[in-house]
Enzyme design. Structure first.
Site, PDB file in Angstrom:
ATOM      1  N   SER A 202      38.829  39.893  39.008  1.00 56.92           N
ATOM      2  CA  SER A 202      39.358  39.874  37.644  1.00 56.92           C
ATOM      3  C   SER A 202      38.421  40.522  36.638  1.00 56.92           C
ATOM      4  O   SER A 202      38.859  41.200  35.703  1.00 56.92           O
ATOM      5  CB  SER A 202      39.654  38.434  37.222  1.00 56.92           C
ATOM      6  OG  SER A 202      40.594  37.840  38.079  1.00 56.92           O
ATOM      7  N   HIS A 248      36.293  37.378  32.810  1.00 58.63           N
ATOM      8  CA  HIS A 248      37.235  38.272  32.154  1.00 58.63           C
ATOM      9  C   HIS A 248      36.606  38.939  30.932  1.00 58.63           C
ATOM     10  O   HIS A 248      36.704  40.155  30.744  1.00 58.63           O
ATOM     11  CB  HIS A 248      38.483  37.493  31.736  1.00 58.63           C
ATOM     12  CG  HIS A 248      39.300  37.015  32.894  1.00 58.63           C
ATOM     13  ND1 HIS A 248      40.577  36.512  32.760  1.00 58.63           N
ATOM     14  CD2 HIS A 248      39.024  36.974  34.234  1.00 58.63           C
ATOM     15  CE1 HIS A 248      41.056  36.178  33.948  1.00 58.63           C
ATOM     16  NE2 HIS A 248      40.122  36.437  34.855  1.00 58.63           N
TER      17      HIS A 248
END
Length: 298
Positions: A202, A248
């Site tokens: 991610s 993230h």
């Protein structure tokens, strides 16, 4: 008797103009501006000044530089590739392979490669990045356990990767991906609980998302689709459970910074600025990891 190409030219007729070095029976008064061998109309290739022969065109650019120096370049200075998805395909394959290996070997492998800062397993075993296992910062970015997790990440890689790879070039795109992955892992290491495990691509995918926004801005293209996608992903990041938001955000910031340095580097110092940008980002990541390690082991 026929004359082999490249052999010394002979006049087409005694006392007349020389014959083309590739077609000795054809008289010509034109010579290659680089090697000065006589060339006939069929062998003349227009250059910025005069004509060149086929051998000189194949061997170089006609400007005194290697042939590669005149190849078409991408926006960031990379060489256009026949397959602009090659690195994307390789990264996708490595991620899928990692997922299959985890499925086959289970927790025994995951515990050794997952991102964890400082944790105790059993009575005596202590492991984590703080224990010198820095490789976890990168290996964790190629591991997945949940099928839905890898599906979303690989969909994002396949959607964002090829346009970026085509615009940046293979080497620059790979550097962007790896630095984004490390940036996400570094921020997770810094801010998450020391014993909290984390894995997945991610961080790297968010890096590609940030880089896409920078690239579209640089090209003056419509940014609304990527901004909407970014907002939706940030909403999911902070509302869904069991998501390492640090990875993230870390990947997003690093991807945007690296991409900015790649696409805004001045042309006359492009390679130097790009290398310095990547080196500065890598040093910042190392500094974050070093500071956190001191906190956990001091």
């Amino acid at each position: 008797m026929d004359q082999a190409p490249g052999s010394p030219e002979t006049p087409a007729a005694a006392g007349g103009p020389p014959g083309c070095y590739r077609h000795p029976d054809r008289e010509t008064g034109i010579s290659c501006v680089r090697c000065e061998r006589p060339i006939c109309p069929d062998c003349m290739i227009s250059a910025s000044v005069g004509f060149q022969c086929p051998d000189c065109v194949r061997g170089g650019s006609g400007t005194g530089h290697a042939a590669a120096a005149s190849r078409p370049r991408t926006l960031a200075g990379g060489v256009h590739a026949a397959d602009p998805r090659l690195i994307t395909k390789i990264l996708l394959g490595v991620n899928v392979a990692g997922w299959l290996v985890v499925l086959g070997l289970g927790d025994a492998l995951t515990d050794q490669l997952v991102l964890v800062g400082h944790a105790r397993y059993g009575l005596f075993e202590i492991m984590g990045v703080a224990e010198g296992e820095w490789y976890r910062l990168l290996t964790a970015a190629f591991l997945h356990q949940d099928p839905l997790h890898i599906a979303f990440n690989m969909l994002g890689l396949w959607w964002l990767g090829p346009p970026l790879e085509a615009a940046l070039g293979r080497v620059r795109f790979l550097a962007l991906y790896l630095l984004s992955a490390l940036g996400g892992s570094a921020l997770s290491y810094l801010l998450a609980a020391p014993n909290q495990p984390s894995l997945g691509a991610s961080g790297a995918i968010f890096g590609l998302l940030g880089a896409t926004a920078v690239l579209l801005r640089r090209m003056n293209q419509d940014m609304r689709p990527v901004v909407l996608l970014l907002v939706l992903n940030l909403v999911f990041t902070f509302t869904w459970a069991d998501i390492a938001w640090q990875a993230h955000i870390g990947g997003l910031v690093v991807g945007a910074v690296v991409a900015y340095g790649l696409v805004h580097a001045p042309r006359d110092r492009r390679l130097l600025v790009q290398r310095l940008t990547c080196a500065a980002v890598l040093l910042a990541i190392v500094a974050v990891v070093w500071v956190r390690t001191l906190q956990l082991t001091g």
